[in-house]
Motif scaffolding. Structure first.
Motif, PDB file in Angstrom:
ATOM      1  N   ALA A 235       3.649   6.825   4.028  1.00 53.13           N
ATOM      2  CA  ALA A 235       2.649   7.416   3.139  1.00 53.13           C
ATOM      3  C   ALA A 235       1.978   6.314   2.333  1.00 53.13           C
ATOM      4  O   ALA A 235       2.657   5.480   1.712  1.00 53.13           O
ATOM      5  CB  ALA A 235       3.307   8.439   2.213  1.00 53.13           C
ATOM      6  N   ARG A 236       0.659   6.299   2.328  1.00 52.11           N
ATOM      7  CA  ARG A 236      -0.075   5.265   1.608  1.00 52.11           C
ATOM      8  C   ARG A 236      -0.547   5.775   0.247  1.00 52.11           C
ATOM      9  O   ARG A 236      -0.841   6.952   0.077  1.00 52.11           O
ATOM     10  CB  ARG A 236      -1.297   4.815   2.423  1.00 52.11           C
ATOM     11  CG  ARG A 236      -0.943   4.019   3.670  1.00 52.11           C
ATOM     12  CD  ARG A 236      -2.198   3.700   4.450  1.00 52.11           C
ATOM     13  NE  ARG A 236      -1.940   2.888   5.620  1.00 52.11           N
ATOM     14  CZ  ARG A 236      -1.998   1.567   5.647  1.00 52.11           C
ATOM     15  NH1 ARG A 236      -2.303   0.911   4.545  1.00 52.11           N
ATOM     16  NH2 ARG A 236      -1.756   0.895   6.752  1.00 52.11           N
ATOM     17  N   ARG A 237      -0.646   4.854  -0.670  1.00 47.06           N
ATOM     18  CA  ARG A 237      -1.150   5.181  -2.002  1.00 47.06           C
ATOM     19  C   ARG A 237      -2.647   5.478  -1.913  1.00 47.06           C
ATOM     20  O   ARG A 237      -3.382   4.800  -1.179  1.00 47.06           O
ATOM     21  CB  ARG A 237      -0.897   3.979  -2.927  1.00 47.06           C
ATOM     22  CG  ARG A 237      -1.324   4.183  -4.369  1.00 47.06           C
ATOM     23  CD  ARG A 237      -0.908   2.997  -5.247  1.00 47.06           C
ATOM     24  NE  ARG A 237      -1.583   1.765  -4.863  1.00 47.06           N
ATOM     25  CZ  ARG A 237      -1.019   0.786  -4.177  1.00 47.06           C
ATOM     26  NH1 ARG A 237       0.232   0.900  -3.760  1.00 47.06           N
ATOM     27  NH2 ARG A 237      -1.686  -0.305  -3.872  1.00 47.06           N
ATOM     28  N   GLU A 238      -3.099   6.486  -2.606  1.00 48.60           N
ATOM     29  CA  GLU A 238      -4.531   6.792  -2.639  1.00 48.60           C
ATOM     30  C   GLU A 238      -5.232   5.735  -3.484  1.00 48.60           C
ATOM     31  O   GLU A 238      -4.902   5.536  -4.654  1.00 48.60           O
ATOM     32  CB  GLU A 238      -4.773   8.190  -3.208  1.00 48.60           C
ATOM     33  CG  GLU A 238      -4.280   9.319  -2.307  1.00 48.60           C
ATOM     34  CD  GLU A 238      -4.706  10.686  -2.815  1.00 48.60           C
ATOM     35  OE1 GLU A 238      -5.561  10.736  -3.736  1.00 48.60           O
ATOM     36  OE2 GLU A 238      -4.191  11.683  -2.294  1.00 48.60           O
TER      37      GLU A 238
ATOM     38  N   SER B  69       0.809  -1.220   0.000  1.00 49.68           N
ATOM     39  CA  SER B  69       0.000   0.000   0.000  1.00 49.68           C
ATOM     40  C   SER B  69       0.844   1.273   0.000  1.00 49.68           C
ATOM     41  O   SER B  69       0.291   2.374   0.041  1.00 49.68           O
ATOM     42  CB  SER B  69      -0.920   0.008   1.227  1.00 49.68           C
ATOM     43  OG  SER B  69      -0.158   0.001   2.425  1.00 49.68           O
ATOM     44  N   ASN B  70       2.162   1.136  -0.064  1.00 49.22           N
ATOM     45  CA  ASN B  70       3.037   2.300  -0.017  1.00 49.22           C
ATOM     46  C   ASN B  70       2.806   3.216  -1.217  1.00 49.22           C
ATOM     47  O   ASN B  70       2.601   2.759  -2.346  1.00 49.22           O
ATOM     48  CB  ASN B  70       4.495   1.835   0.022  1.00 49.22           C
ATOM     49  CG  ASN B  70       5.447   2.955   0.382  1.00 49.22           C
ATOM     50  OD1 ASN B  70       5.709   3.847  -0.414  1.00 49.22           O
ATOM     51  ND2 ASN B  70       5.984   2.905   1.595  1.00 49.22           N
ATOM     52  N   ALA B  71       2.871   4.507  -0.969  1.00 48.62           N
ATOM     53  CA  ALA B  71       2.591   5.488  -2.014  1.00 48.62           C
ATOM     54  C   ALA B  71       3.585   5.421  -3.166  1.00 48.62           C
ATOM     55  O   ALA B  71       3.281   5.868  -4.284  1.00 48.62           O
ATOM     56  CB  ALA B  71       2.598   6.891  -1.413  1.00 48.62           C
ATOM     57  N   ASP B  72       4.767   4.867  -2.934  1.00 48.07           N
ATOM     58  CA  ASP B  72       5.769   4.783  -4.000  1.00 48.07           C
ATOM     59  C   ASP B  72       5.484   3.664  -4.984  1.00 48.07           C
ATOM     60  O   ASP B  72       6.127   3.586  -6.041  1.00 48.07           O
ATOM     61  CB  ASP B  72       7.167   4.579  -3.399  1.00 48.07           C
ATOM     62  CG  ASP B  72       7.669   5.798  -2.653  1.00 48.07           C
ATOM     63  OD1 ASP B  72       7.149   6.906  -2.924  1.00 48.07           O
ATOM     64  OD2 ASP B  72       8.562   5.655  -1.812  1.00 48.07           O
TER      65      ASP B  72
END
Length: 464
Positions: A386-389, A336-339
């Motif tokens: 930071a989580r991915r939207e 789920s990481n934003a990267d």
């Protein structure tokens, strides 16, 4: 000697478990190669190295200290001869005081605490309660549970409660005493908790102790545990040092180093459940995109694990003690990481079919396969990455990828894999779940009554 991906970190974990001979075995090559951290820990644990006499250990500690190692300077300030048993004491010479000042200035909480005691008692320095209080505040503020040093808490609490070196601050003093409960086996922790209980019960200070009183019954019980645990001061010090400094840098790790990070750790027995868990202690820096690629690569071709590790090591690495745990490097957090993109996360989930077909289907690895789908893929802990939207359509895609992967696993001719898929589908809300599971019952008419009941409970969503 087996080559480990992170020998120094594994040695630190050995210290958690009081496996000092194992720690020395791992440290010796690193120490000989000039690694200052390894030299510090190796010389400190010289009792378990027949090849390192005490005088040589002192020389090695000096080499680390003179190269700027903070804690090596602290140890030489309080126990310069490294005598067995390590009777730490305040410095009595200017040379030892200089090392203590250096370590304190560089942020060693133990050094700041001992230097504060020097100022309180006028040992080698002129008494200065104000400066002592400042040093103790600095040592105290950089700590957090369970890393509070009882000596720091106790000394600071007394200054705060009695208004020595500054204004009286009773609530802060009580808080400092209360935080000492986290250090079992430390007589100063027992003294601090006893004082806290006495203050709260007898109302020695005119202060509302309601914020603390709900802890009193628990503290009375914990006080006996604190006193019953026998750890020498030198053990408590080095365990805390290793816990604070356990660090893995995976930002440029190779795939083999990543595998070592996941699977190469000491096992904690049930009797050692009180011992720190490395996944809860370790600070890990990583590149989320690279890590997700490594997870996907591992799932696609996992068979090599059986040649490299024992079943127990594989189970721990793939389970809640490893990649399914709470670290921000664990599978669920990286997915789920934003990267990472939605496509990359979906590809990783679909690769889990190969994990079952090429690894789990080849033999039992405990409950790790059965529980694989049970709690998602793990959870993150603070500080949260930071989580991915993810919008509703993205959720549908991920759910579909997970559902289709479980259905493929259900079709494998392996009862281990089938049980895991049924268990996972039992937690699914996919509209085709019942259709798939009823088809499985139709295709397997010879199932036992117990297995048929298991499938029916999965259909009803009554799987634990």
């Amino acid at each position: 000697m087996k080559k480990y991906a992170f020998s120094y970190q594994l040695a630190q974990e050995a210290v958690f478990l009081a496996r000092y001979a194992d720690a020395v075995h791992l440290l010796k090559p690193l120490s000989a190669a000039g690694d200052r951290n390894a030299q510090f820990l190796h010389s400190y644990l010289h009792f378990w190295d027949d090849d390192l006499p005490q005088t040589a250990a002192v020389d090695l500690m000096h080499a680390a200290a003179d190269a700027g190692h903070i804690e090596a300077n602290y140890v030489l300030a309080v126990c310069p001869d490294l005598h067995p048993g390590y009777a730490f004491s305040l410095p009595t010479t200017e040379k030892r005081l200089t090392r203590l000042r250096f370590a304190a200035a560089q942020g060693s909480a133990d050094a700041q605490t001992d230097l504060a005691q020097c100022y309180l008692e006028g040992v080698v320095v002129t008494q200065d309660a104000k400066h002592a209080r400042e040093l103790l505040q600095e040592a105290y503020q950089q700590a957090h549970s369970p890393y509070y040093i009882p000596k720091t808490c106790l000394l600071l609490a007394r200054l705060l409660l009695d208004g020595i070196g500054g204004e009286q601050a009773i609530d802060d003093g009580l808080t400092a005493l209360w935080r000492c409960q986290f250090r079992y086996g430390d007589p100063l922790a027992a003294e601090a908790v006893s004082l806290f209980i006495e203050i709260a019960e007898q109302g020695l200070y005119r202060v509302d102790t309601e914020n603390f009183s709900h802890n009193l019954p628990e503290l009375r019980s914990e006080l006996s545990n604190i006193r019953a645990t026998h750890l020498a001061h030198w053990q408590r010090y080095i365990e805390r040092y290793c816990r604070i400094n356990l660090y893995y840098d995976l930002q440029k790790a190779t795939f083999d180093e990543f595998i070592g990070f996941v699977f190469e750790h000491f096992h904690r027995s049930l009797e050692e459940s009180h011992v720190p868990n490395w996944t809860q202690e370790a600070k890990v820096d990583f590149d989320a995109r690279g890590l997700l690629r490594y997870y996907t690569q591992l799932f696609r071709e996992p068979a090599f694990l059986r040649d490299r590790y024992t079943p127990a090591e594989i189970e721990r690495g793939l389970g809640m003690a490893g990649i399914r745990g709470w670290g921000n490097w664990t599978l669920g957090c990286v997915l789920s990481n934003a990267d990472n993109t939605q496509d990359e996360a979906e590809a990783c989930i679909r690769a889990m079919y190969d994990l079952f077909a090429k690894l789990f289907a080849q033999g039992s690895l405990g409950d790790v396969s059965y529980m694989w789908w049970d709690v998602g893929y793990g959870a993150c802990r603070s500080p949260f990455p930071a989580r991915r939207e993810i919008d509703e359509a993205d959720h549908v895609r991920l759910d579909q990828a997970t559902f289709e992967t479980m259905v493929r696993v259900l079709q494998l001719e392996s009862t281990v894999c089938q049980s895991a898929a049924i268990h996972g589908l039992g937690h699914s809300f996919h509209p085709d779940k019942e259709k798939v599971l009823r088809q499985f019952l139709s295709d397997h008419p010879d199932l036992s009554d117990g297995d048929r009941d298991f499938v029916m409970r999965a259909i009803a969503g009554k799987i634990l």
